[in-house]
Structures are given as structure tokens and as C-alpha cells.
Design an enzyme around this catalytic site. Sequence first.
Site, PDB file in Angstrom:
ATOM      1  N   CYS A  59       0.597  -1.177  -0.404  1.00 27.05           N
ATOM      2  CA  CYS A  59      -0.305  -0.005  -0.190  1.00 27.05           C
ATOM      3  C   CYS A  59       1.092   1.212   0.023  1.00 27.05           C
ATOM      4  O   CYS A  59       1.109   1.860   0.520  1.00 27.05           O
ATOM      5  CB  CYS A  59      -0.970  -0.088   1.523  1.00 27.05           C
ATOM      6  N   CYS A 108      -0.286   4.539   2.700  1.00 27.27           N
ATOM      7  CA  CYS A 108       0.201   4.074   4.009  1.00 27.27           C
ATOM      8  C   CYS A 108       1.084   4.223   4.094  1.00 27.27           C
ATOM      9  O   CYS A 108       1.678   4.860   4.961  1.00 27.27           O
ATOM     10  CB  CYS A 108      -0.805   2.578   4.237  1.00 27.27           C
ATOM     11  N   ASP A 109       1.816   3.643   2.884  1.00 27.68           N
ATOM     12  CA  ASP A 109       3.451   3.871   3.706  1.00 27.68           C
ATOM     13  C   ASP A 109       4.752   4.412   3.104  1.00 27.68           C
ATOM     14  O   ASP A 109       5.640   4.174   3.160  1.00 27.68           O
ATOM     15  CB  ASP A 109       3.991   1.863   3.344  1.00 27.68           C
TER      16      ASP A 109
END
Length: 313
Positions: A134, A137-138
Amino acid sequence: MRADRDIIIIGAGAAGLTAAQYAARANLNTLLLEELAPGGQCLIIDNLENYPGFPEPLPGIELSEKFEEQARRFGAELQINSVHTVTKKGKLFTVDTDDGELTSPAVIVATGAQHRKLGIPGEEDFSGRGVSYCATCDGPFFKGKRMLVAGGGDAACDEAMFLSKLSDQVIMVHRRDRFRAQRALAERTLKNPNIEVRWNTEAKVIRGDAKVEEVVLFRNDKDETYSEKVDAVFVFIGSIPQTQVVKDLGPELDEAGYIVTNQRMETNVPGLYAVGDVRATPFRQLVVAAGEGAIASHTASQYIDELRGEAYD
Ligand code: NAP
């Protein structure tokens, strides 16, 4: 006909937990079934920094505990109980579980999707330590760093474009010599100066110590193997929607196997709703999944009101 519950929700990720909260708050007798632990994708997010209302990063598990607490506060029941199949007779669904059969006039499927994995050495070991599925997200943890993206579909291109806003060192490897992604997106990706595309290239091994440090790449048209220093490996090679439990009902699926709904989250099977990552949706995010859960319960409660007293008590 008597039903055990007004509504049964399968899968307790962000979508299912939010659906349970809204259904219970609408005074429906609500059962949420989860085979493992509640939380879904939330559980693998170390630090969640893009969920609205939480300006400071928080562990995904904390957010999922809050979702659960809120659903329970309104009276939803959560059972750790595996679902095998869902069938329908007349207006009622029968949900076959480890603990026996349960009936309801409405079912929300929130079973999610699993990221397809490369299945190479190091991938699992470094998951959460440089290997990610992701970018939203990261990616921000690797701002300005050297990042490798594996894949050649829409998701890989979309996510590489996102990462290219964070770093000018994004290397994309694809196993063939052309993208599967839609032409416009593929062209934008190829023109992006921060993305270097390497065709006919496969990631074979991910190495490092405490975190990812390098990846071994294989040039399959030249039979050459070499290693590349990178700080992160983002894998976007498709995902596998978890539709098995409802397949006998015959919900319409898109080409990739995701359940198709309208904007009210209704499938082509009356009383069956799909939300979150198992649904055909353009943007798979916690906040989107939660929103879809709310919509599905709202739609389902109207459907149940119409049936109540007529098709079931
Ligand atoms: P996808 O379209 O199935 O593409 C998967 C890509 O990964 C393909 O390029 C495939 O290579 C490659 N791949 C598969 N297995 C691999 C392996 N073991 N090793 C290396 N590479 C592998 O999946 P997706 O990109 O996740 O998209 C899924 C669905 O969501 C699609 O319907 C897509 O259109 C949709 N989506 C749309 C958008 C958008 O519209 N912006 C964004 C994201 C997703 P090959 O090409 O060689 O098969």
C-alpha cells in the site's frame, strides 16, 4: 417465516465493523461474523496517518478496536465464527457457519481481498520493514528514498505515480515489455521523470538486515541477474477478492472477480450487499470501506423495513 437475525455481516474489517455499527444503531438485530480477529487490513498498518479525525499517527489496531467498541456500544454482536457458504431460499438467506446455520433477510459481504504476493525469498520476512502492499499507507515513510515497484497493471502505475510525488527514485519492474494498465495511465507513468521503468524484469529475492536494503532482479529476456540497492519494495501484482462464501448466490463479478454493486451497495441479488475491498471500487482505502459499510446498512435497513411483517417476523 422467522429469521434468526435482521442482518448478518460477514467480515469484521473497517467496512464490516462500520456496517455493524450503522445497522445496530438503526435498531436492527445485527450479527457480525469474523473468522479470525476483527480489524482486517487495519491490523497490518503500523502507523495510520490518513484516517480523518486522527491527526496524530495511530497503530491500525487501535483504530480497529475503536470501530469494534463503537459497533458493540450500539448493540451489534460480534462472533468469531467461520462462514462456509451463504444460500437463499425465498426471501431469507441461510448462512452456514462453524456453529451451525443462521438465517436473515439481509447479508452484507465485507470479506475483503488478499494482496497477491510475489512469493519470493525475503518478501514475508521484510513485510512491514520495507515490503509494502500500500503506497498511500507506507510511501510517506520512504520520502526521498529509493523505491522499487513490482507490477504492470493499473494499481502498480497508480501507486508508482503516487510514490513519484515523494521521491525521484522510483524504479518499476514489470515481467513483460508492456503494461497491462489502461493506456492513458500507462503513458503518464512512462513520461514521469521520477519513474524508471525496467521491462522484462522480475524481482527474485529481497535482502537486508533489519530492513530492506537490496533486491535481486532478473532480466528475463537476457537471462541476467543483478542486485539493486533499494529502501523499499512495493508489490502491486493484483489481489484476490474473497468471494468464495457467496459464490453460490451468483453475484455479478467484474473481470478481476470483485463483486459489482450500484452506489447503494446493492448486488444483483436482492438483500445481498457488498462493501470494502471485496467490492469493485476504484480506491481501496479504510475511509472508503467505512463509508461503504454505512451506505450498505442504510440501504439494507430500508429493504428490511419493506419485508418486515410480510416475508419474515
Ligand atoms: P491487475 O490488473 O490484475 O494487474 C496485475 C499486474 O501484476 C499485471 O501487470 C501482471 O502482469 C502482474 N503480475 C501478476 N502476477 C505477477 C507475478 N506473480 N509476478 C510479477 N508480476 C505479476 O491488478 P491491479 O493492477 O491490482 O488491478 C486490479 C483491478 O483494479 C483491475 O480491474 C484494475 O483496472 C482496477 N484498478 C483500477 C485503477 C484505476 O482505474 N485507476 C487502479 C487500481 C486498480 P501481466 O501484465 O504480465 O499479467
